[in-house]
Motif scaffolding. Structure first.
Motif, mmCIF file in Angstrom:
data_model
loop_
_atom_site.group_PDB
_atom_site.id
_atom_site.type_symbol
_atom_site.label_atom_id
_atom_site.label_comp_id
_atom_site.label_asym_id
_atom_site.label_seq_id
_atom_site.Cartn_x
_atom_site.Cartn_y
_atom_site.Cartn_z
ATOM 1 N N GLY A 616 2.265 29.378 -35.821
ATOM 2 C CA GLY A 616 1.072 28.793 -36.422
ATOM 3 C C GLY A 616 0.270 27.995 -35.404
ATOM 4 O O GLY A 616 -0.963 28.081 -35.352
ATOM 5 N N ARG A 617 0.969 27.206 -34.592
ATOM 6 C CA ARG A 617 0.276 26.443 -33.544
ATOM 7 C C ARG A 617 -0.377 27.389 -32.536
ATOM 8 O O ARG A 617 -1.484 27.144 -32.041
ATOM 9 N N LEU A 618 0.342 28.465 -32.232
ATOM 10 C CA LEU A 618 -0.209 29.435 -31.283
ATOM 11 C C LEU A 618 -1.488 30.044 -31.828
ATOM 12 O O LEU A 618 -2.499 30.136 -31.113
ATOM 13 N N GLU A 619 -1.478 30.462 -33.084
ATOM 14 C CA GLU A 619 -2.634 31.141 -33.676
ATOM 15 C C GLU A 619 -3.797 30.189 -33.878
ATOM 16 O O GLU A 619 -4.959 30.612 -33.906
ATOM 17 N N ARG A 620 -3.521 28.905 -34.019
ATOM 18 C CA ARG A 620 -4.598 27.908 -34.122
ATOM 19 C C ARG A 620 -5.064 27.452 -32.739
ATOM 20 O O ARG A 620 -5.887 26.545 -32.634
ATOM 21 N N TYR A 692 -6.650 32.363 -24.990
ATOM 22 C CA TYR A 692 -5.584 33.280 -24.596
ATOM 23 C C TYR A 692 -5.436 34.328 -25.684
ATOM 24 O O TYR A 692 -5.980 34.183 -26.796
ATOM 25 N N ASP A 693 -4.690 35.381 -25.370
ATOM 26 C CA ASP A 693 -4.479 36.483 -26.308
ATOM 27 C C ASP A 693 -3.337 36.114 -27.254
ATOM 28 O O ASP A 693 -2.156 36.246 -26.912
ATOM 29 N N THR A 694 -3.690 35.677 -28.448
ATOM 30 C CA THR A 694 -2.699 35.214 -29.416
ATOM 31 C C THR A 694 -1.702 36.313 -29.785
ATOM 32 O O THR A 694 -0.493 36.074 -29.861
ATOM 33 N N ALA A 695 -2.209 37.521 -30.001
ATOM 34 C CA ALA A 695 -1.334 38.620 -30.425
ATOM 35 C C ALA A 695 -0.303 38.945 -29.344
ATOM 36 O O ALA A 695 0.861 39.224 -29.648
ATOM 37 N N TRP A 696 -0.726 38.919 -28.078
ATOM 38 C CA TRP A 696 0.195 39.249 -26.985
ATOM 39 C C TRP A 696 1.309 38.217 -26.893
ATOM 40 O O TRP A 696 2.487 38.575 -26.771
ATOM 41 N N ARG A 698 2.288 36.246 -29.243
ATOM 42 C CA ARG A 698 3.095 36.318 -30.459
ATOM 43 C C ARG A 698 4.241 37.315 -30.279
ATOM 44 O O ARG A 698 5.385 37.047 -30.674
ATOM 45 N N LYS A 699 3.949 38.463 -29.654
ATOM 46 C CA LYS A 699 5.001 39.456 -29.396
ATOM 47 C C LYS A 699 6.096 38.876 -28.495
ATOM 48 O O LYS A 699 7.276 39.118 -28.712
ATOM 49 N N GLN A 700 5.684 38.118 -27.487
ATOM 50 C CA GLN A 700 6.669 37.534 -26.575
ATOM 51 C C GLN A 700 7.528 36.497 -27.291
ATOM 52 O O GLN A 700 8.731 36.371 -27.028
ATOM 53 N N ALA A 701 6.908 35.758 -28.224
ATOM 54 C CA ALA A 701 7.651 34.760 -28.982
ATOM 55 C C ALA A 701 8.692 35.421 -29.890
ATOM 56 O O ALA A 701 9.837 34.956 -30.004
#
Length: 735
Positions: A616-620, A692-696, A698-701
């Motif tokens: 959530g923090r990443l996407e925000r 930054y690229d949130t989707a990319w 997110r995959k790494q997370a």
């Protein structure tokens, strides 16, 4: 005891510590030496045994080829003197006549050696003492102690910081000294650096990149500041150009090296031991290896080990070959099949196991070398008829080998240091001791593999195979003893073994681990140590395959408290993302938090819930872009890659930004938009970072979360499905 050694035409200048600075001594009569001897193939018997004619030296016979060689060299400008000496050409041969050639200058050594190779048949003679580093050569020839005398006073250091990606004197405004900026213009920076060095009078300059040395001199010349000094006299010397190399299949990059008179330069971009063990660890190795501090700063582990071997060889009257020549004796196909194996590995039982204990053999490979007398000249010596090496049947000589004599002081020294670490309550003393222990550890870790390295001066493949053979038997014997004592072995790899109480054995029938370890230690002559207990250990499965991954696991240590953040010493991790150099800081922190959550809750869904919070923090876009930077070592130039990965995009962007990277260097970047084309996919670390690229990421997370949950049977797809549920529930709260 010298701080630094410089060369001036045909003279050598020694710099030694004094109470108020340094003492400078000019040595005019130093003549570097190389040797020429008979072909090495003549020094062995038919089966690789000792010198077939040990009385040769006593008869004073000089091979015809050496007499011709002497005539060829006599009168050449580079040659100061030629004599006949008596040395051993290998550890396995007797002393015999060799040609000693004293050169006028250090630079003449290689030119004379190359000239000899062009003279006549190169197979008629062997060159020795050719490629020694110049400061090591001097200390060996003159019996000079390589370590500075810190009993006179402590070393003074000065740190010069400069961005690795910058080049050209226009960038000097970014230079800092000990963390503080010193000017905005190149002229102002050059003047201030010279003044600061003059006032501090440091013995060691620690630089982020040695490229700053020629840049400062270039600026000094541009603005009329000559003569210019970073050393204790004006000027500088380029010792080597930058280069790319391959070692064990890994591409590395060696930056250009420089020296300044009277001071040591330690380049943080080109030093292993300073990065791993600091100045204290480097000074300890200088004393043990006899490799002066300037050279030890850029030396590899293998070079330091070689310096130790060279000193041991010299003490035994043995010359150092220019190009290693080692006959690999005949072996049957069945022997090759048995010998060509690594250490024992036992596939781990995937899952989370409670009440686990780890035992390690102390410095297993170095101790095998010492306890079983394994050395290049003792394995298959040709003079002893035994089958000492298990399963392979190689013989080992009854005479003491040189390699155990090299490693013995290191093994004992590190054991003593570790004992003192446990006893001291002084934080400063503990830090110094830990630095020294770390420096020695790397030599001991690498000594085994170096025996099989093709360029090792005194290595030998049969020696490498013998060490592995003993290691395999020792671990299997330990496994059998532990299982007989009522323990179940969960995992074993080379020198470590993990056990848990066997459920079918009553506690009263189970033998204490300490007792079993003592018996195994006595039987193998190598100490089996109790490393520690774990509340639980999680062994991860292999990605894309069946079975457990040999080096991917994590476990909660018994009785160790967590720090405020991260894992500290409370959790041991191996192979997972948080241990990998290229993992972004935020991903490593996330994984550490998920492991703490798993330890606290023992619930996989609670781990996914914590992951959802972080995502959530990443996407925000609440995560600082600097925490998402990726660092990758590149193996080729950008145009040599076939696939357009984000790393290739970063390489191309670096070239576009006029900071192109050579193979072996590292690039640091942020994935900005993975769907973009070309250079727009990434941003370099020194650029302005926004978004930054949130989707990319997110995959790494999710990939990092999979490492934590995979021992529980969760894969990425299951994690994604569960995350959808958390996202839906969070959105419904706002309806």
């Amino acid at each position: 005891m010298v701080l630094a050694i410089d060369y001036d035409d045909e003279s050598v200048i020694e710099w030694r510590l004094s109470e108020d600075g340094v003492d400078r001594t000019v040595v005019d009569d130093y003549r570097p030496t190389l040797f020429f001897g008979s072909p090495v193939s003549e020094l062995y018997g038919r089966d690789g045994g000792p010198d077939p004619d040990p009385k040769l030296a006593k008869r004073g016979a000089i091979p015809e080829s050496l007499r011709d060689l002497r005539s060829f060299l006599d009168g050449q400008d580079a040659v100061a003197n030629i004599e006949i000496d008596v040395w051993r050409q290998t550890f396995r041969s007797s002393a015999r006549p060799v040609l000693r050639v004293d050169c006028r200058r250090v630079g003449d050594i290689r030119s004379v050696a190359r000239r000899i190779h062009q003279f006549g048949d190169p197979d008629e003679h062997t060159c020795y003492n050719v490629d020694l580093t110049r400061q090591l050569r001097y200390t060996l020839k003159t019996d000079t102690e390589a370590a500075p005398d810190t009993s006179v006073r402590d070393l003074r250091t000065l740190r010069i910081q400069f961005p690795a990606h910058e080049s050209g004197i226009s960038a000097l405004g970014q230079l800092q000294i000990d963390g503080g900026e010193i000017g905005s213009s190149p002229k102002e920076v050059a003047e201030t650096v010279e003044h600061r060095i003059s006032s501090v009078d440091p013995d060691v300059l620690v630089v982020d990149t040695a490229r700053v040395v020629p840049l400062l001199f270039e600026a000094a010349a541009e603005y009329g500041l000559e003569p210019y000094s970073l050393g204790r006299e004006p000027g500088f010397t380029q010792l080597a150009s930058e280069s790319t190399y391959t070692s064990y299949g890994r591409v590395g990059h060696s930056p250009a090296r420089y020296s300044v008179p009277g001071r040591v330069i330690l380049d943080r971009a080109n030093t292993f031991f300073y990065s791993e063990s600091g100045l204290d660890g480097c000074l300890d190795l200088v004393e043990r290896a006899g490799l002066p501090l300037q050279e030890l700063g850029w030396a590899s582990i293998g070079r330091v080990l070689t310096a130790m071997q060279i000193r041991e060889a010299r003490s035994c009257g043995v010359l150092v070959p220019w190009r290693a020549w080692r006959p690999e004796f005949f072996r049957s196909a069945s022997t090759l099949d048995t010998a060509d194996r690594g250490g024992t590995t036992l596939a781990p039982e995937v899952g989370v196991h409670e009440d686990v204990y780890e035992l390690d053999f102390a410095s297993m490979y170095p101790n095998i070398i010492r306890e079983y007398n394994i050395s290049p000249e003792t394995v298959r010596c040709g003079c002893c008829d035994n089958e000492a090496v298990p399963k392979i049947g190689y013989s080992i000589c009854v005479r003491d080998g040189y390699l155990p004599d090299v490693l013995g002081p290191l093994i004992d020294g590190r054991s003593d240091i570790k004992r003192r670490i446990q006893e001291t309550d002084d934080p400063e003393e503990r830090a110094t001791l830990e630095a020294r222990s770390s420096a020695i550890k790397w030599i001991l870790v690498s000594c085994f593999g170096y025996q099989g390295f093709s360029n090792a001066k005194f290595g030998r493949i049969e020696c490498h195979e013998s060490i592995n053979a003993f290691a395999r038997e020792i671990l299997l014997d330990a496994k059998a003893a532990l299982e007989e004592g009522g323990w179940r072995v969960l995992h074993g790899i080379v020198d470590s073994i993990w056990v848990t109480p066997a459920p079918e054995v009553a506690e009263s029938d189970r033998r204490p681990l300490d007792d079993i370890a003592t018996e195994v230690s006595e039987a193998t002559r190598i100490e089996l140590e109790y490393e520690g207990g774990f509340d639980w250990v999680a062994f991860c499965p292999r990605r894309g395959g069946d079975g457990g991954a040999l080096t991917r696991y994590f476990g909660r240590r018994q009785g160790v408290e967590y720090p405020d953040e991260g894992l500290g010493d409370a959790v041991k991790t191996r192979g997972i993302e948080s241990r990998q150099d290229d993992t972004p800081t935020w991903i490593a922190q996330l994984q550490s938090t998920l492991i703490r959550t798993l330890d606290r809750t023992h619930d996989a869904e609670a781990v996914v819930s914590e992951l959802a919070t972080w995502l959530g923090r990443l996407e925000r876009e609440e995560v600082p872009p600097s925490d998402l930077l990726i660092t990758q070592r590149v193996s080729k130039r950008a145009e040599q890659y076939r696939h357009e990965t984000v790393t290739v995009a970063a390489l191309k962007r670096a070239k576009w930004k006029d900071c192109a990277l050579a193979a072996g260097q590292r690039v640091e970047y942020l994935v900005f938009d993975d769907d973009a084309r070309g250079l727009g996919r990434v941003r370099l670390s020194h650029e302005e970072l926004r978004g930054y690229d949130t989707a990319w990421y997110r995959k790494q997370a999710i990939r990092a979360a999979e490492s934590v949950l995979s021992p529980l049977g969760w894969d990425r797809e299951r994690i994604r499905r569960t995350l959808v549920g958390y996202r839906d529930s969070r959105l419904s709260a706002f309806e």
